[in-house]
Design a protein around this motif. Structure first.
Motif, short mmCIF file in Angstrom:
data_model
loop_
_atom_site.label_atom_id
_atom_site.label_comp_id
_atom_site.label_asym_id
_atom_site.label_seq_id
_atom_site.Cartn_x
_atom_site.Cartn_y
_atom_site.Cartn_z
N UNK A 143 37.97 40.31 40.81
CA UNK A 143 38.95 39.54 40.00
C UNK A 143 40.16 40.31 39.96
N UNK A 144 40.43 41.32 40.05
CA UNK A 144 41.70 42.07 39.95
C UNK A 144 42.28 42.20 41.42
N UNK A 145 41.77 42.32 42.47
CA UNK A 145 42.18 42.02 43.82
C UNK A 145 41.16 40.92 44.69
N UNK A 146 41.58 39.76 44.44
CA UNK A 146 40.87 38.94 44.99
C UNK A 146 41.01 38.73 46.43
N UNK A 147 39.67 38.30 47.33
CA UNK A 147 39.97 38.29 48.50
C UNK A 147 40.85 37.07 49.17
N UNK A 148 41.25 37.06 50.42
CA UNK A 148 41.85 36.05 50.82
C UNK A 148 41.34 36.23 52.30
N UNK A 149 41.88 34.96 53.26
CA UNK A 149 41.26 34.90 54.72
C UNK A 149 41.66 36.38 55.48
N UNK A 150 42.82 36.92 55.07
CA UNK A 150 43.53 37.96 55.92
C UNK A 150 42.88 39.41 55.43
N UNK A 151 42.50 39.64 53.96
CA UNK A 151 42.23 40.89 53.58
C UNK A 151 41.04 40.81 52.65
#
Length: 251
Positions: free
Chosen positions: A74-82
């Motif tokens: 929740x604090x650092x959501x995933x994305x397609x790059x990371x």
């Protein structure tokens, strides 16, 4: 002492000093030749950091670890790059820290009186990080289950997770016996630290955070780049243990 004796003594001293200088230069040259093709030391030989080993939780219980991984994502959501906080190992970083010297309060304030310190004074709690996490996660679990029909935080929908975290941030979502806002602020700092720390400590898996921001890592030196500004460093990041592809693979 006559003039001839004085001149001889003068020249003897000059020869002695010159000989010493040549000897030092000779030794310097010999030493320089020794270190031309390899380093005369090994990295971190004096005080090597203990590498965080992969595997099961060391400090957290299974339920605590699930809650921490959900919080990290929740604090650092995933994305397609990371990858996000979970897959980058941020919760693993916190687990290993709490199981080690940091959790045992090594180097922290441990004698009374215990008072709330200023930001510059750091940790001033009698409980210490490990106990504060244990109590905070237990109170967090109870509050979530009481609010959402017995569901733990990791089992909530994304919308409900956001509701809980916004409540913690504002102070509206109360934790019994624990300052929920302070607990959440500490979790945010520790997740961020795990995300950007050297991978040797368990987080920043595969140096994903460093790749994301273009940080070159723990390279030996940057002498060729000191005066080159606003240019992207072209080489991949390196951790304190090097890069995986530098290690000979065993089959």
């Amino acid at each position: 002492m006559d003039k001839n004796d004085s001149d001889r003594l003068y020249f003897h001293r000059r020869e002695l000093l010159a000989g010493a200088a040549y000897l030092m230069l000779g030794l310097s040259k010999a030493h320089a030749t020794i270190i031309v093709d390899h380093l005369p030391w090994t990295p971190n030989a004096g005080n090597p950091p203990a590498a965080a080993l992969p595997g099961p939780w060391v400090f957290f219980t299974v339920d605590e670890g699930s809650a921490m991984e959900a919080l990290a994502d929740c604090i650092i959501p995933p994305d397609p790059q990371t990858p996000g906080g979970k897959d980058s190992g941020s919760a693993v970083f916190i687990d290993r820290q709490l199981a080690g010297p940091y959790g045992r309060q090594d180097g922290l304030y441990v004698r009374p009186p215990f008072m709330k310190g200023t930001k510059s004074q750091g940790q001033q709690s009698e409980k210490g990080p490990a106990q504060e996490y244990r109590e905070g996660l237990a109170a967090f679990d109870r509050a979530c289950k009481a609010r959402f029909g017995g569901k733990a935080f990791a089992d909530l929908s994304d919308q409900d997770k956001d509701t809980v975290l916004k409540g913690l941030e504002s102070g509206d979502f109360k934790l019994d016996g624990t300052d929920g806002k302070a607990f959440f602020e500490q979790v945010i700092k520790d997740v961020q630290m795990g995300f950007f720390a050297d991978p040797i400590y368990g987080g920043n898996r595969d140096m994903v955070a460093w790749k994301m921001i273009g940080y070159p890592g723990s390279r030996y030196n940057y002498l060729d780049w000191v005066n080159r500004h606003n240019e992207r460093f072209p080489l991949p990041p390196v951790s304190m243990t090097g890069r995986a592809e530098w290690t000979p693979q065993t089959r």
